[in-house]
Design a protein around this motif. Structure first.
Motif, mmCIF file in Angstrom:
data_model
loop_
_atom_site.group_PDB
_atom_site.id
_atom_site.type_symbol
_atom_site.label_atom_id
_atom_site.label_comp_id
_atom_site.label_asym_id
_atom_site.label_seq_id
_atom_site.Cartn_x
_atom_site.Cartn_y
_atom_site.Cartn_z
ATOM 1 N N GLY A 16 0.811 -1.215 0.000
ATOM 2 C CA GLY A 16 0.000 0.000 0.000
ATOM 3 C C GLY A 16 0.844 1.263 0.000
ATOM 4 O O GLY A 16 0.376 2.336 0.378
ATOM 5 N N SER A 17 2.082 1.129 -0.436
ATOM 6 C CA SER A 17 2.981 2.291 -0.474
ATOM 7 C C SER A 17 2.464 3.334 -1.473
ATOM 8 O O SER A 17 1.721 3.025 -2.402
ATOM 9 C CB SER A 17 4.377 1.815 -0.859
ATOM 10 N N GLU A 18 2.948 4.573 -1.271
ATOM 11 C CA GLU A 18 2.500 5.642 -2.183
ATOM 12 C C GLU A 18 2.988 5.389 -3.613
ATOM 13 O O GLU A 18 2.430 5.929 -4.567
ATOM 14 C CB GLU A 18 3.024 6.999 -1.687
ATOM 15 N N GLY A 25 2.809 2.468 -4.979
ATOM 16 C CA GLY A 25 2.164 1.223 -5.397
ATOM 17 C C GLY A 25 1.586 1.270 -6.804
ATOM 18 O O GLY A 25 1.841 0.375 -7.620
ATOM 19 N N THR A 26 0.827 2.325 -7.092
ATOM 20 C CA THR A 26 0.169 2.390 -8.398
ATOM 21 C C THR A 26 1.185 2.543 -9.513
ATOM 22 O O THR A 26 1.092 1.888 -10.564
ATOM 23 C CB THR A 26 -0.816 3.589 -8.421
ATOM 24 N N MET A 27 2.175 3.374 -9.265
ATOM 25 C CA MET A 27 3.220 3.570 -10.276
ATOM 26 C C MET A 27 3.933 2.233 -10.554
ATOM 27 O O MET A 27 4.122 1.836 -11.706
ATOM 28 C CB MET A 27 4.217 4.629 -9.764
ATOM 29 N N ILE A 28 4.275 1.509 -9.468
ATOM 30 C CA ILE A 28 4.979 0.225 -9.645
ATOM 31 C C ILE A 28 4.104 -0.754 -10.439
ATOM 32 O O ILE A 28 4.555 -1.403 -11.387
ATOM 33 C CB ILE A 28 5.375 -0.379 -8.270
ATOM 34 N N GLN A 29 2.850 -0.806 -10.054
ATOM 35 C CA GLN A 29 1.930 -1.736 -10.728
ATOM 36 C C GLN A 29 1.872 -1.442 -12.235
ATOM 37 O O GLN A 29 1.940 -2.349 -13.068
ATOM 38 C CB GLN A 29 0.536 -1.582 -10.117
ATOM 39 N N ASN A 30 1.762 -0.145 -12.562
ATOM 40 C CA ASN A 30 1.678 0.235 -13.978
ATOM 41 C C ASN A 30 2.960 -0.108 -14.732
ATOM 42 O O ASN A 30 2.913 -0.607 -15.865
ATOM 43 C CB ASN A 30 1.396 1.740 -14.120
ATOM 44 N N MET A 31 4.079 0.153 -14.082
ATOM 45 C CA MET A 31 5.363 -0.137 -14.741
ATOM 46 C C MET A 31 5.506 -1.645 -14.981
ATOM 47 O O MET A 31 5.936 -2.069 -16.056
ATOM 48 C CB MET A 31 6.543 0.351 -13.885
ATOM 49 N N ILE A 32 5.146 -2.445 -13.989
ATOM 50 C CA ILE A 32 5.275 -3.900 -14.148
ATOM 51 C C ILE A 32 4.345 -4.392 -15.251
ATOM 52 O O ILE A 32 4.716 -5.208 -16.096
ATOM 53 C CB ILE A 32 5.009 -4.629 -12.803
ATOM 54 N N LYS A 33 3.145 -3.863 -15.245
ATOM 55 C CA LYS A 33 2.155 -4.273 -16.269
ATOM 56 C C LYS A 33 2.664 -3.954 -17.668
ATOM 57 O O LYS A 33 2.455 -4.709 -18.621
ATOM 58 C CB LYS A 33 0.837 -3.526 -15.977
ATOM 59 N N GLU A 34 3.375 -2.844 -17.777
ATOM 60 C CA GLU A 34 3.884 -2.420 -19.082
ATOM 61 C C GLU A 34 5.275 -2.973 -19.368
ATOM 62 O O GLU A 34 5.862 -2.688 -20.398
ATOM 63 C CB GLU A 34 3.954 -0.883 -19.137
ATOM 64 N N GLY A 35 5.810 -3.716 -18.399
ATOM 65 C CA GLY A 35 7.161 -4.274 -18.582
ATOM 66 C C GLY A 35 8.240 -3.211 -18.531
ATOM 67 O O GLY A 35 9.379 -3.427 -18.968
ATOM 68 N N LYS A 36 7.888 -2.033 -17.985
ATOM 69 C CA LYS A 36 8.874 -0.943 -17.944
ATOM 70 C C LYS A 36 9.691 -0.997 -16.656
ATOM 71 O O LYS A 36 9.338 -1.679 -15.700
ATOM 72 C CB LYS A 36 8.147 0.404 -18.020
ATOM 73 N N VAL A 49 11.115 0.511 -13.294
ATOM 74 C CA VAL A 49 10.772 1.454 -12.221
ATOM 75 C C VAL A 49 11.974 2.368 -11.958
ATOM 76 O O VAL A 49 13.122 1.908 -12.023
ATOM 77 C CB VAL A 49 10.386 0.640 -10.952
ATOM 78 N N PRO A 50 11.739 3.655 -11.654
ATOM 79 C CA PRO A 50 12.885 4.544 -11.396
ATOM 80 C C PRO A 50 13.843 3.976 -10.343
ATOM 81 O O PRO A 50 13.423 3.423 -9.329
ATOM 82 C CB PRO A 50 12.220 5.836 -10.893
ATOM 83 N N SER A 51 15.118 4.176 -10.606
ATOM 84 C CA SER A 51 16.164 3.564 -9.776
ATOM 85 C C SER A 51 16.043 3.916 -8.302
ATOM 86 O O SER A 51 16.296 3.086 -7.440
ATOM 87 C CB SER A 51 17.538 4.025 -10.258
ATOM 88 N N GLU A 52 15.690 5.150 -8.009
ATOM 89 C CA GLU A 52 15.687 5.543 -6.592
ATOM 90 C C GLU A 52 14.730 4.668 -5.774
ATOM 91 O O GLU A 52 15.015 4.346 -4.616
ATOM 92 C CB GLU A 52 15.318 7.025 -6.453
ATOM 93 N N VAL A 53 13.620 4.273 -6.398
ATOM 94 C CA VAL A 53 12.645 3.432 -5.679
ATOM 95 C C VAL A 53 13.242 2.047 -5.438
ATOM 96 O O VAL A 53 13.261 1.529 -4.314
ATOM 97 C CB VAL A 53 11.335 3.311 -6.500
#
Ligand SMILES: Nc1ncnc2c1ncn2[C@@H]1O[C@H](COP(=O)(O)OP(=O)(O)OP(=O)(O)O)[C@@H](O)[C@H]1O
Ligand SMILES: Nc1ccn([C@@H]2O[C@H](COP(=O)(O)O)[C@@H](O)[C@H]2O)c(=O)n1
Length: 338
Positions: free
Chosen positions: A148-150, A152-163, A165-169
């Motif tokens: 439920g991290s802030e 979360g949605t960005m990570i989910q979208n990136m994984i779905k798109e196979g992209k 995730v920004p390195s800092e995360v």
């Protein structure tokens, strides 16, 4: 660049050379039942201290004690470093070879291969056989999303798109996982996925991998394996798989080429059955394992000096000290404990 904490020097230094600005260390020594930490023996004893040069030089001032002995050694080291460093360095550097036996290496390996090549499967075997701590960047990202991290949605979208995730995360998650673990051998799987991942990790942590495992596998085989995986992963569908292959070719292969140019890549034919692939993996790991098996069993500790976090450990009897900078980070949950 500190290569996985390999840049060590040993200093032989009599205790009376150290100008303590605070006598509490002696008081502490007298109170301690440990003979090495006993005030009366301080002036007679000569110690060899092994530590890392460079940015990791001033690591252990504010430290959590695990026991009196390590508190004492940590405090001693901090004092040693804070007093006339240049004199100590020029007068007392002992050759690196001499340190060989004392050094306990912080081993880091990357496994960098195409999706579905079997890296997760082999990492599990490596953990069982060689005692590494396996950190899968993909698993950490999935767990972060579930938490439920802030992000979360960005990570989910990136994984779905196979992209990617920004390195800092991703690096923050890896650092946290390393800090929470006492092991000195980490196998980081699925990282660095692109040049940005690699450069950011090295610049933040100053750690380079000992070697990089590369599981060689055709897209056809990887695709078949992923479609048959049946673990309910959001990215195990043909659309995402194709996108992941594209990202792999464009972004990850250049990282493998980079490490190859540094002689760090260990290529393994991953199209064979699991057991045969593991036999090849074993032949890569065994020499390294032999080299470092005399390592210290002292626990890892974490402490912060100014804005940097350090992973360190001390083995007092042989005065083995190892430190690794985990980089600039604000980790409130840990800072509260220090
Ligand atoms: N050598 C092998 N032969 C046949 N099947 C394999 C082999 N290695 C792994 N597999 C199977 O292929 C699938 C993918 O393997 P695994 O999850 O280890 O791949 P991965 O490289 O970690 O994938 P990802 O990058 O997507 O996490 C799994 O179902 C696994 O059981
Ligand atoms: N360094 C990384 C690693 C992974 N990701 C994202 O997670 C997905 C799944 O990764 P696996 O290692 O489990 O295959 C991957 O496709 C990326 O979207 C990442 O961003 N950065």
């Amino acid at each position: 660049m500190t290569k996985a904490c390999i840049e060590y020097f040993a200093l032989s230094c009599p205790y009376d050379m150290i100008q303590f600005d605070d006598h509490s260390i002696l008081d502490h020594g007298q109170a301690s039942p440990d003979s090495e930490a006993n005030g009366s023996s301080l002036s007679e004893k000569k110690v060899t201290v092994v530590f890392v040069l460079g940015e990791c030089l001033v690591p252990v001032y504010s430290l959590t004690s695990v026991n009196n002995q390590s508190w004492f050694m940590g405090y001693f080291l901090a004092q040693l470093i804070l007093c006339s460093m240049s004199k100590i360095l020029t007068d007392n550097i002992v050759s690196k070879e001499l340190v060989g036996e004392l050094i306990v290496k912080f081993v880091l390996l990357f496994s960098l291969c195409g999706p579905g090549s079997g890296k997760g499967t082999q990492c599990t075997n490596i953990v069982e056989h060689f005692g590494y701590t396996h950190l899968s960047a993909g698993d950490l990202l999935r767990a972060e999303k579930e938490s439920g991290s802030e992000n979360g949605t960005m990570i989910q979208n990136m994984i779905k798109e196979g992209k990617i995730v920004p390195s800092e995360v991703t690096i923050k998650l890896l650092q946290r996982a390393m800090q929470a673990n006492n092991n000195d051998k980490f196998l980081i799987d699925g990282f660095p996925r692109n040049e940005e991942n690699r450069a950011a990790f090295e610049s933040v942590t100053r750690i380079e991998p000992e070697f990089v495992l590369f599981f060689d596998c055709s897209e056809e085989v990887m695709e078949r394996r992923l479609l048959g995986r049946n673990q309910g992963r959001a990215d195990d569908n043909i659309d995402t798989i194709r996108k992941r292959f594209k990202v792999y070719m464009e972004s990850t292969l250049p990282v493998i080429e980079y490490y190859n140019s540094k002689g760090k890549v260990r290529k393994i034919d991953a199209e064979k059955p699991v057991e045969e692939v593991f036999e090849a993996v074993k032949s890569v790991f065994t020499p390294l394992h032999e080299k470092v098996k005399h390592r210290s069993n002292a626990p890892w500790n974490i402490s912060r000096y100014r804005d940097r976090w350090f992973l360190w450990r001390i083995k007092s009897r042989q005065v083995v000290y190892q430190c690794c900078c985990l980089g600039v980070a604000t980790l409130p949950e840990i800072s509260n404990q220090i």
